[in-house]
Enzyme design. Structure first.
Site, PDB file in Angstrom:
ATOM      1  N   LYS A  22      45.216  46.997  38.860  1.00 55.56           N
ATOM      2  CA  LYS A  22      43.964  46.778  38.119  1.00 55.56           C
ATOM      3  C   LYS A  22      42.775  46.638  39.072  1.00 55.56           C
ATOM      4  O   LYS A  22      41.770  47.312  38.914  1.00 55.56           O
ATOM      5  CB  LYS A  22      44.107  45.500  37.283  1.00 55.56           C
ATOM      6  N   ASN A  23      42.902  45.740  40.041  1.00 55.71           N
ATOM      7  CA  ASN A  23      41.718  45.429  40.837  1.00 55.71           C
ATOM      8  C   ASN A  23      41.360  46.527  41.845  1.00 55.71           C
ATOM      9  O   ASN A  23      40.273  46.501  42.412  1.00 55.71           O
ATOM     10  CB  ASN A  23      41.858  44.049  41.501  1.00 55.71           C
ATOM     11  N   CYS A 117      36.678  36.555  33.591  1.00 55.54           N
ATOM     12  CA  CYS A 117      37.386  35.327  33.201  1.00 55.54           C
ATOM     13  C   CYS A 117      36.589  34.077  33.549  1.00 55.54           C
ATOM     14  O   CYS A 117      35.982  34.009  34.623  1.00 55.54           O
ATOM     15  CB  CYS A 117      38.741  35.274  33.902  1.00 55.54           C
ATOM     16  N   ARG A 122      31.397  31.907  40.023  1.00 56.10           N
ATOM     17  CA  ARG A 122      31.479  33.328  40.385  1.00 56.10           C
ATOM     18  C   ARG A 122      30.105  33.987  40.644  1.00 56.10           C
ATOM     19  O   ARG A 122      29.723  34.955  39.979  1.00 56.10           O
ATOM     20  CB  ARG A 122      32.273  34.115  39.327  1.00 56.10           C
ATOM     21  N   ASP A 305      45.372  34.855  41.840  1.00 58.76           N
ATOM     22  CA  ASP A 305      45.719  35.473  40.553  1.00 58.76           C
ATOM     23  C   ASP A 305      47.161  35.189  40.133  1.00 58.76           C
ATOM     24  O   ASP A 305      47.561  35.499  39.009  1.00 58.76           O
ATOM     25  CB  ASP A 305      45.493  36.997  40.605  1.00 58.76           C
ATOM     26  N   ARG A 397      43.254  42.893  28.939  1.00 57.48           N
ATOM     27  CA  ARG A 397      42.284  43.377  29.929  1.00 57.48           C
ATOM     28  C   ARG A 397      42.965  43.719  31.254  1.00 57.48           C
ATOM     29  O   ARG A 397      42.435  44.509  32.036  1.00 57.48           O
ATOM     30  CB  ARG A 397      41.213  42.304  30.183  1.00 57.48           C
TER      31      ARG A 397
HETATM   32  N1  EPU Z   1      31.897  34.244  45.906  1.00 57.40           N
HETATM   33  C1  EPU Z   1      30.654  33.781  46.222  1.00 57.40           C
HETATM   34  N2  EPU Z   1      29.628  34.694  46.292  1.00 57.40           N
HETATM   35  C2  EPU Z   1      29.808  36.009  46.041  1.00 57.40           C
HETATM   36  C3  EPU Z   1      31.080  36.471  45.727  1.00 57.40           C
HETATM   37  C4  EPU Z   1      32.128  35.563  45.656  1.00 57.40           C
HETATM   38  O1  EPU Z   1      30.450  32.598  46.455  1.00 57.40           O
HETATM   39  O2  EPU Z   1      28.833  36.769  46.116  1.00 57.40           O
HETATM   40  C5  EPU Z   1      33.022  33.292  45.845  1.00 57.40           C
HETATM   41  C6  EPU Z   1      33.634  33.207  44.453  1.00 57.40           C
HETATM   42  O3  EPU Z   1      32.935  32.306  43.639  1.00 57.40           O
HETATM   43  C7  EPU Z   1      35.045  32.783  44.763  1.00 57.40           C
HETATM   44  C8  EPU Z   1      35.335  33.472  46.094  1.00 57.40           C
HETATM   45  O4  EPU Z   1      34.066  33.801  46.654  1.00 57.40           O
HETATM   46  O5  EPU Z   1      35.083  31.393  44.976  1.00 57.40           O
HETATM   47  C9  EPU Z   1      36.155  34.731  45.991  1.00 57.40           C
HETATM   48  O6  EPU Z   1      35.590  35.594  45.034  1.00 57.40           O
HETATM   49  P1  EPU Z   1      35.758  37.176  45.100  1.00 57.40           P
HETATM   50  O7  EPU Z   1      34.415  37.764  45.227  1.00 57.40           O
HETATM   51  O8  EPU Z   1      36.798  37.502  46.111  1.00 57.40           O
HETATM   52  O9  EPU Z   1      36.315  37.472  43.671  1.00 57.40           O
HETATM   53  P2  EPU Z   1      35.864  38.593  42.677  1.00 57.40           P
HETATM   54  O10 EPU Z   1      35.480  39.829  43.404  1.00 57.40           O
HETATM   55  O11 EPU Z   1      34.921  38.049  41.678  1.00 57.40           O
HETATM   56  C10 EPU Z   1      38.242  39.636  42.528  1.00 57.40           C
HETATM   57  C11 EPU Z   1      39.197  39.939  41.421  1.00 57.40           C
HETATM   58  C12 EPU Z   1      39.758  38.648  40.866  1.00 57.40           C
HETATM   59  C13 EPU Z   1      40.453  37.886  41.986  1.00 57.40           C
HETATM   60  C14 EPU Z   1      39.497  37.692  43.170  1.00 57.40           C
HETATM   61  C15 EPU Z   1      40.171  37.056  44.370  1.00 57.40           C
HETATM   62  C16 EPU Z   1      38.277  41.946  40.478  1.00 57.40           C
HETATM   63  C17 EPU Z   1      37.564  42.584  39.380  1.00 57.40           C
HETATM   64  N3  EPU Z   1      38.482  40.645  40.375  1.00 57.40           N
HETATM   65  O12 EPU Z   1      37.225  38.848  41.931  1.00 57.40           O
HETATM   66  O13 EPU Z   1      40.702  39.025  39.887  1.00 57.40           O
HETATM   67  O14 EPU Z   1      40.851  36.628  41.516  1.00 57.40           O
HETATM   68  O15 EPU Z   1      38.943  38.955  43.567  1.00 57.40           O
HETATM   69  O16 EPU Z   1      41.231  37.822  44.818  1.00 57.40           O
HETATM   70  O17 EPU Z   1      38.683  42.589  41.433  1.00 57.40           O
HETATM   71  C18 EPU Z   1      42.119  38.661  38.074  1.00 57.40           C
HETATM   72  O18 EPU Z   1      42.567  39.802  38.299  1.00 57.40           O
HETATM   73  O19 EPU Z   1      42.642  37.860  37.264  1.00 57.40           O
HETATM   74  C19 EPU Z   1      40.919  38.240  38.804  1.00 57.40           C
HETATM   75  C20 EPU Z   1      40.191  37.198  38.439  1.00 57.40           C
END
Ligand code: EPU
Length: 418
Positions: A22-23, A117, A122, A305, A397
């Protein structure tokens, strides 16, 4: 509204095939719109709601999108705009990748702030920091993100937090910038590597993914390519944990065992057996496991996750387990639902203390988010009696045919439309 009804307490036996990640797919589909010539033929695409939503967005931008089984063909040479806002975009997180992709190709993008989610604040400040460093101007008004750039010029960017989304998003834009971009403190997740491999197949010049320093030499254009998405590490982890918790023996096919090492190590510490064999892993378990402590971390650490599904099996593992969720501040909403099933868990901030009980009992519970939903399915499969899970649109999703896959392993689980 659909719900899942599970009659639990049965061990799992058999084999299943894991779908595409998915990701990775939710980044690769938007990245395909960066091809100004040729078509992208992408295989192993999971037919999950988040990917379908992105396909609709690409169609609304004027791309031609055809899907046959798990293969999607995207022609983005005929794209006719950079306003990517559609009605269903607000519910998903990965819509943010349209910013990097459109900014790279057209030097402008318009999207809504990402949803996803409810597991924490985030923010997307690191995405914005990266785009601005490349020369873009970012404005957020009324929940809409407007990004424009006269030019994108390669530079060095140090991320303040390790972020999957920011690493991929800035990588997308930098691929079509002038000069060289260095991304430091980058995320190392398998899907970051997969997106870079896809972009390189389109003609990009990206090196270093899988380490925390990524070097991108900008190219002037990208073209279509053939590609196959990696298997879903988290879906595989979900089935590994379910087998360990329910007991039984399951062969999980179409996986990259290296991506599963942190999960494998914990399952072995708990007393389950995990046998790696080429592109499959076999999990064997008597169902009675030992509690362990886990702390979620960026890859190669234990994935956030999988934290919620892991909590379901720790709930019936012997002794006390401590779960430390270091990535998200509110990824503990599954706990109240697990407690309805008899779990003994207390939460303080990001730490859950789980005292293993002999058994869980079926209850009516709600999937508060995607992985909470997976956790409740596992809990329902382990529990005695009937569990009903509502709000399963969260589960759809991210998981393809999850109930069918579990049924194939002997589980008594069905989808009921009310
Ligand atoms: N963060 C910041 N600033 C940013 C971006 C992230 O502070 O600009 C923080 C977030 O708040 C969090 C940490 O950094 O505390 C990590 O966030 P990350 O950006 O890595 O997460 P994401 O890109 O929003 C993706 C996956 C998530 C998965 C995370 C971590 C997608 C669409 N989502 O989210 O997937 O948990 O990476 O591996 O790729 C899931 O599949 O259930 C899911 C939530």
């Amino acid at each position: 509204m659909d719900k899942l009804v599970i009659n639990g307490g049965k061990p799992l036996y058999g084999s299943i095939d894991i779908s595409g990640a998915k990701n990775a797919a939710v980044a690769i589909v938007p990245a395909a719109l960066m091809a100004s010539s040729g078509v992208c033929v992408i295989d192993n695409i999971p037919d999950i709601e988040d990917v379908l939503c992105l396909e609709r967005i690409l169609l609304s931008l004027g791309c031609r999108v055809d899907k046959v089984a798990n293969t999607i063909t995207i022609d983005s040479s005929i794209i006719n705009g950079t306003d990517a806002i559609t009605n269903d975009m607000r519910n998903m997180r990965a819509s943010y990748y349209l910013i990097g992709a459109l900014l790279g190709r057209f030097r402008e993008a318009k999207v809504v702030l990402p949803g996803g989610c409810p597991i924490g604040v985030r923010p997307i400040d690191q995405h914005i920091k990266g785009f601005e460093a490349l020369g873009a101007v970012v404005k957020i008004e009324g929940g809409t993100v407007f990004v424009t750039a006269e030019k994108l010029i390669g530079t060095s960017i140090y991320f303040d937090v390790v972020s999957v989304g920011a690493t991929i998003n800035v990588m997308l834009a930098a691929t079509l910038a002038e000069g060289t971009t260095i991304l430091e403190n980058s995320a190392k997740e398998p899907h970051v590597v997969d997106v870079a491999n896809f972009l390189n197949s389109m003609g990009a010049n990206i090196k270093g993914t899988g380490t925390d320093v990524i070097r991108i030499v900008g190219v002037s254009e990208l073209k279509g390519c053939d590609y196959s998405v990696i298997p879903d590490q988290i879906e595989a982890g979900t089935f590994m944990l379910a087998t360990a918790g329910c007991g039984g023996e399951v062969i999980i096919n179409n996986v990259i065992p290296k991506h599963l090492e942190s999960i494998t190590a914990k399952l072995e510490e708990m007393g389950a057996q995990v046998i790696q064999n080429g592109e499959s892993v076999t999990v064997k378990s008597e169902g009675k496991l030992k509690g362990v402590n886990i702390k979620t971390l960026p890859y190669p650490g234990f994935p956030t996750d999988v934290q919620q599904p892991m909590s379901s099996i720790l709930a019936v593992s012997m002794g006390r387990s401590i779960v430390n969720e270091s990535i998200y501040e509110s990824r503990m909403m599954h706990v109240d639902e697990l407690k309805k099933m008899g779990a003994k868990i207390s939460v303080e901030g990001r730490i859950a203390t789980i005292d293993g009980v002999d058994k869980l009992t079926g209850a009516k519970v709600r999937a508060t988010d995607l992985r909470a939903g997976a956790a409740l399915i596992i809990a329902g499969l382990i529990a005695d009696g009937v569990t009903e899970i509502t709000d399963i649109d969260h589960i759809d999703r991210g998981y393809l045919n999850i109930e069918e896959k579990f049924r194939k392993l002997g589980a008594d689980i069905k989808r009921v439309t009310e």
